[in-house]
Each structure stands twice: as C-alpha cells, then as structure tokens.
Design a protein around this motif. Structure first.
Motif, short mmCIF file in Angstrom:
data_model
loop_
_atom_site.label_atom_id
_atom_site.label_comp_id
_atom_site.label_asym_id
_atom_site.label_seq_id
_atom_site.Cartn_x
_atom_site.Cartn_y
_atom_site.Cartn_z
N UNK A 1 0.88 -1.01 0.22
CA UNK A 1 0.03 -0.09 0.16
C UNK A 1 0.82 1.20 0.18
N UNK A 2 0.67 1.93 -1.03
CA UNK A 2 1.41 3.21 -1.10
C UNK A 2 0.76 4.55 -0.56
N UNK A 3 1.50 5.36 0.57
CA UNK A 3 0.75 6.43 0.80
C UNK A 3 1.57 7.46 0.53
N UNK A 4 1.05 8.60 -0.18
CA UNK A 4 1.67 9.56 -0.79
C UNK A 4 0.65 10.84 -0.72
N UNK A 5 1.00 11.85 -1.50
CA UNK A 5 0.13 13.17 -1.58
C UNK A 5 0.58 14.02 -0.29
N UNK B 1 1.91 11.50 8.77
CA UNK B 1 2.03 13.07 9.02
C UNK B 1 1.62 14.02 8.12
N UNK B 2 0.17 14.07 7.95
CA UNK B 2 -0.46 14.80 6.74
C UNK B 2 0.13 16.48 6.98
N UNK B 3 0.05 17.09 5.97
CA UNK B 3 0.61 18.53 5.97
C UNK B 3 -0.64 19.29 6.25
N UNK B 4 -0.42 20.52 6.64
CA UNK B 4 -1.48 21.45 7.03
C UNK B 4 -2.72 21.69 6.04
N UNK B 5 -2.33 21.71 4.76
CA UNK B 5 -3.54 21.94 4.05
C UNK B 5 -3.95 20.51 3.31
N UNK B 6 -3.70 19.42 3.84
CA UNK B 6 -4.40 18.14 3.47
C UNK B 6 -5.47 18.10 4.19
N UNK B 7 -6.66 18.08 3.34
CA UNK B 7 -8.03 17.93 4.14
C UNK B 7 -8.87 16.74 3.62
N UNK B 8 -8.40 16.21 2.57
CA UNK B 8 -9.21 14.90 2.32
C UNK B 8 -8.30 13.65 2.03
N UNK B 9 -8.69 12.55 2.10
CA UNK B 9 -7.94 11.36 1.79
C UNK B 9 -8.59 10.56 0.52
N UNK C 1 -9.75 -3.97 -1.12
CA UNK C 1 -8.42 -4.27 -1.68
C UNK C 1 -7.45 -3.21 -2.19
N UNK C 2 -7.12 -2.11 -1.06
CA UNK C 2 -6.57 -0.96 -1.30
C UNK C 2 -5.27 -1.05 -1.77
N UNK C 3 -4.71 -0.18 -2.78
CA UNK C 3 -3.35 -0.20 -3.21
C UNK C 3 -2.73 1.11 -2.90
N UNK C 4 -3.40 2.10 -2.90
CA UNK C 4 -2.93 3.67 -2.52
C UNK C 4 -3.93 4.34 -1.91
N UNK C 5 -3.19 5.24 -0.86
CA UNK C 5 -3.85 6.11 -0.15
C UNK C 5 -3.32 7.55 -0.26
N UNK C 6 -3.69 8.56 -0.77
CA UNK C 6 -3.31 9.90 -1.13
C UNK C 6 -4.11 10.87 -0.33
#
Lengths: 315, 204
Positions: A104-108, A159-167, A238-243
């Motif tokens: 699972x990739x976490x990015x953004x 650790x989401x940045x301050x302007x991350x409002x959605x997933x 079956x999640x592969x990416x969370x952004x």
C-alpha cells in the motif's frame, strides 16, 4: 338406460329437521353468534400469524445482542464489481486474486510518504476486533466482526501537511486478476474518499480480518476500509494507494451517477435514494424489515463531525 | 396442440413451483426476499415477451396452432406479476395500503411496475371465449393492445431497478424492441396499412 332422479335421492342427512326449520329464532341467534365468532377468529388468526412475522412492529437497525451475520452470508453476498455485478460473483471469481505480497502506497500531502507491505502493517499496529453494522445503499445490512486497526494510526505515522483536508483511496487495477474491470460498469480503478477528520475518527478502520481469519478475497483482501456510519460502497476494498489531497476528490460512484451517490453518503433514513427509500432495511438472515438509523446508529460517536451541515444537500 | 397444452401449462408453472422447494432446501440465498421478488418479476417479463412472440412465430414458422397457447402465456405473465406485487406488498410494505400508494406516487421505479401490471388486469379478465364474443373481436383487440404499453413499462421498471450494470435489462429491452419493430415492419410492408390505422384496430 336412463336414470330418473326423484325426491328419494336426497339423502336424509341433507334434510333440515322440521323442528329446526320451524325455530327461526334459534337460527337467527346462531347466525348472530357466528357473526361474532368469525371476526373473532380472524383476529386470532392475524394475532397468531405473528409467528410468521406478519405485521411485526419495525425494530430499529441497532438492538442490543443483535446476532452476527453468518460467515457464509458475509462471504457469498458481496458487492465487489471488480469480480462481477452479481452478489454471488465475487465468491466465485475472486479466487485468482493474489494478495500476498501486497503493498500500500501512501503519498500526497504528507511529510513521510512510503510504501508498506500489509504484513508489516499487521505487525506494526495491534489488531483490534470490531463488530460493526454494515448498511448497503441497496437497503440491506449485516453485522460483521472485523479485525484491523484504526486508519488514523497509519495517517498519523505519515504525518499529513496542514493543507491536507481529504484522503483518497484506490483499489488495485488489474483486469487480469479482476475480470469485472474488463467491463466499463464503473470508471476503474475504484476510487473513494473521506474528509481528513472522518478518516482520523477512531471508528474508521483498515480491516485485514473477518471472523478471526484473514480477510477473504471477496470481502476486500488483504486490506480494506471500514467506515460503519456510511453506506457500504464508501468502504473501499483491496486498497493499493492512499493519497492525501487538499480538495474533495471524485469517487467512483459519484462519477457514475452524481445525483444518486454523494461524496458523504452517510446512512440517513430521511434522505432517500432518488429511486428507492432508505427509511428501512432488511438485515441479511431476517425476513422482516428494520428501521434504518441516522449514521447507521453511530450518531453519538460521529454526529459532531457534521454539526451545522445540511445533510440533505451534502448527501 | 391440445395434447401438449397441459404439458406447457406445467412447464410454465415450474418457475413458481421451484420457489417453495428452494425455500424448503434453504437455497434461496442470503437475501431470500430479494430473490423471490426478483425471480417472479423476471418471469412475468419473460412471459410477456413469450406472449408477444406468438404472433411473429406463428407467421414465420407457418404454425397457426401456436395461437392456442397465447392466452395461457398471457395469463402466466399476469400470474407471475401478481405474485411479484404481492411479495413486494408484504415483505417491503407489510400490506400497508397507504405506504404502497405513497411508494407508487413517489417513485417512478414503482409507478412503472405497478402501472404495467394494472394494465394487464383488464386483459386477464377478458381472456375468455365468452368475453371475446361479448366484446366483439374489434373491441377485444382494442383492449388487448394494452399489452404493448404494459411490456414497455415492465422493461422500464426493471431498468430503473438496477444500480449500474444495465446489461440484463438491456437484453429484455432489445428483445421487446425486436418484437415491436417486427410488428411495425409487418404493418408497413406486408399489410401496407397506415401506421395509425393499424395501431387502432377499432377503426379498421
């Protein structure tokens, strides 16, 4: 030969006794009492038919000691269009999906993006058992014993940045393993989204197990989202990416029919689907209906997330 | 034909007879109510299409005796439709007439299905030799023309029920389309009658 019928052919049992024939009073009395007995019997029948569930009062969707839905039903009645649009398709066609290894990739908009193997996640975050009601947008529901860990723990780690409002979440796209993706029923890959505060809510989990066993393929193996106060399709499999993103992402069902499926899709008995009612639901395993509850009965826990929001407009 | 008629009658009853059997065997699936309602609805639609296939089939295969089965097919479409409605009325509405009425008015999905079935009621009632004679063939045909809007509404009803995958209702829509286009073509090219005149048998 000819048969000639005459009076003697009437059997004596058919002939009213002269006494009774004459006593009209008795006859009317009997008729009157019959008029009382018949409705009484009908009422008794209706009452007795309660055992068949005729006219039962509607139970709410959440009752103390609600039984778990059987493992068989949870694994043979699935909406997982990647394997076909019939409820029985996922159990038949998901066997070929290879779920180990799985990453699972976490990015953004995060300070620590990364790629995690599901095995590592299971060891890193203590697995918890959670029994949740699942309410499908099609007005049926289940009670499911998941195991998994809060999505919030993983997001905190990233650790989401301050302007991350959605997933934003993405399901695997691989038409070879997921034959349903060869049909353009939805815009593949399947995508879902949550507001960051919804994603961080302690009820929101990433599930990796069911009934104490590893998640079966047809239920979203090896890792899926479970958001119990939203319609089932929000709980992406079956999640592969969370952004993490700044603006509200588009979701698959929204793209398919924006007037029918909103971004929030919170369970709400007062906001009907344009084509059918959401006021009631049928619990799988039961014949009768249940009253659907606001936020699927989790209003005490999650209601504050939506205070002051127009739930009809933000459906 | 009269000899195979009872056999056809029994075969047409099988989709209904299997339901209690499935129930007894516990093989109605995880959502038995949905299965029962869906299955009877589909069979009503199937029998509507079979009924509408009789005329083209007897012409194409030059087998006029098929007409003797048409009434039975039509009655089966109505029968399965009524069971379909009663299952919905009981399991989804607990026979509450106010709830059913509101559902019909509020939802095109229910409205189309209900209207489609209601249109079949006069057809079912007048599907006897007595009524054919009483009405006269022109008026009888005029009434039985209602099967066309009924079939169209039934397909629309099915279409509105599915969430996203329209392939199955599309198949029924296509079959119905072929049957309707056949009739139009027959009227234009074979009978050379005007479109409107052929639609209104009374004025012929």
């Amino acid at each position: 030969m000819m048969i000639i019928r005459n009076k003697e052919d009437i059997p004596s049992s058919e002939i009213t006794e002269e006494k009774v024939y004459l006593d009209r009073r008795a006859f009317f009395k009997k008729a009157a009492s019959l008029g009382l007995i018949v409705p009484g019997m009908a009422a008794k029948l209706v009452q007795a038919s309660g055992i068949f569930g005729l006219f039962p009062p509607l139970k709410p969707a959440a009752m103390p000691h609600d039984p778990l839905t059987s493992f068989h039903d949870i694994t043979h009645y699935n909406n997982f269009y990647e394997f076909g649009t019939n409820k029985s398709d996922p159990s038949k066609y998901s066997g070929a999906l290879s779920t180990n290894p799985w990453q699972v990739k976490i990015d953004g908009l995060v300070r620590r993006p990364g790629v995690y193997s599901v095995n590592d996640l299971i060891h890193k975050y203590p697995q918890q058992d959670r029994v949740y009601r699942l309410r499908c947008v099609e007005a049926w529901s289940m009670v499911i014993p998941w195991s998994g860990f809060p999505l919030g723990s993983l997001l905190k780690q990233a650790d989401p940045l301050g302007h991350a409002h959605f997933v934003e979440f993405w399901t695997l796209y691989d038409p070879k393993q997921m034959p349903g993706q060869r049909v353009p029923v939805l815009d593949w890959p399947y995508r879902e989204g949550l507001r960051l505060d919804e994603a961080m809510h302690p009820l929101t989990i990433l599930a990796t197990g069911l009934y104490g066993k590893p998640l079966p393929n047809q239920d979203g193996a090896p890792i899926r989202l479970v958001v119990p106060w939203k319609y089932g399709f929000k709980s992406i499999k079956s999640i592969v990416r969370i952004r993490l993103v700044e603006h509200m992402p588009q979701t698959s069902w929204q793209m398919a029919a924006p007037d029918e499926y909103g971004f929030y899709s919170n369970v709400n008995p007062k906001v009907n689907h344009p084509r059918w009612s959401q006021a009631t639901e049928r619990r799988i395993g039961e014949w009768g209906l249940r009253r659907t509850l606001l936020f699927n009965g989790y209003a005490n826990q999650v209601g504050s997330l939506y205070s002051g929001m127009n739930l009809r407009k933000n459906f | 034909m009269s000899r195979i008629k009872p056999l056809v009658f029994l075969v047409c009853l099988l989709p209904f007879l299997r339901l209690p059997l499935y129930g007894y065997l516990g093989s109605l699936g995880p959502d038995p109510v949905a299965f029962l309602i869906h299955s009877t609805g589909i069979w009503s639609l199937v029998f509507l299409l079979i009924t509408l296939s009789v005329t083209p089939a007897r012409r194409i295969f030059r087998y006029p005796q098929l007409l003797l089965l048409r009434r039975m097919f039509g009655q089966y479409a109505f029968f399965y439709g009524v069971i379909h409605f009663l299952l919905y009325a009981y399991f989804d509405q607990y026979f509450s007439l106010t709830a059913i009425w509101r559902d019909i008015l509020d939802r095109p999905f229910i409205m189309t299905g209900f209207t489609g079935l209601a249109l079949l009621l006069p057809l079912s009632c007048t599907s006897t030799n007595k009524w054919m004679k009483r009405l006269g063939i022109a008026r009888w045909r005029y009434i039985h023309w209602l099967i066309y809007p009924s079939a169209i509404l039934s397909v629309v009803h099915f279409w509105l029920e599915v969430k996203r995958d329209i392939r199955e209702p599309l198949v029924y829509a296509a079959l119905l389309g072929v049957l309707l286009i056949y009739r139009l073509a027959y009227m234009f090219y074979v009978k050379k009658a005007s479109f409107l005149m052929s639609l209104w048998p009374k004025s012929r």
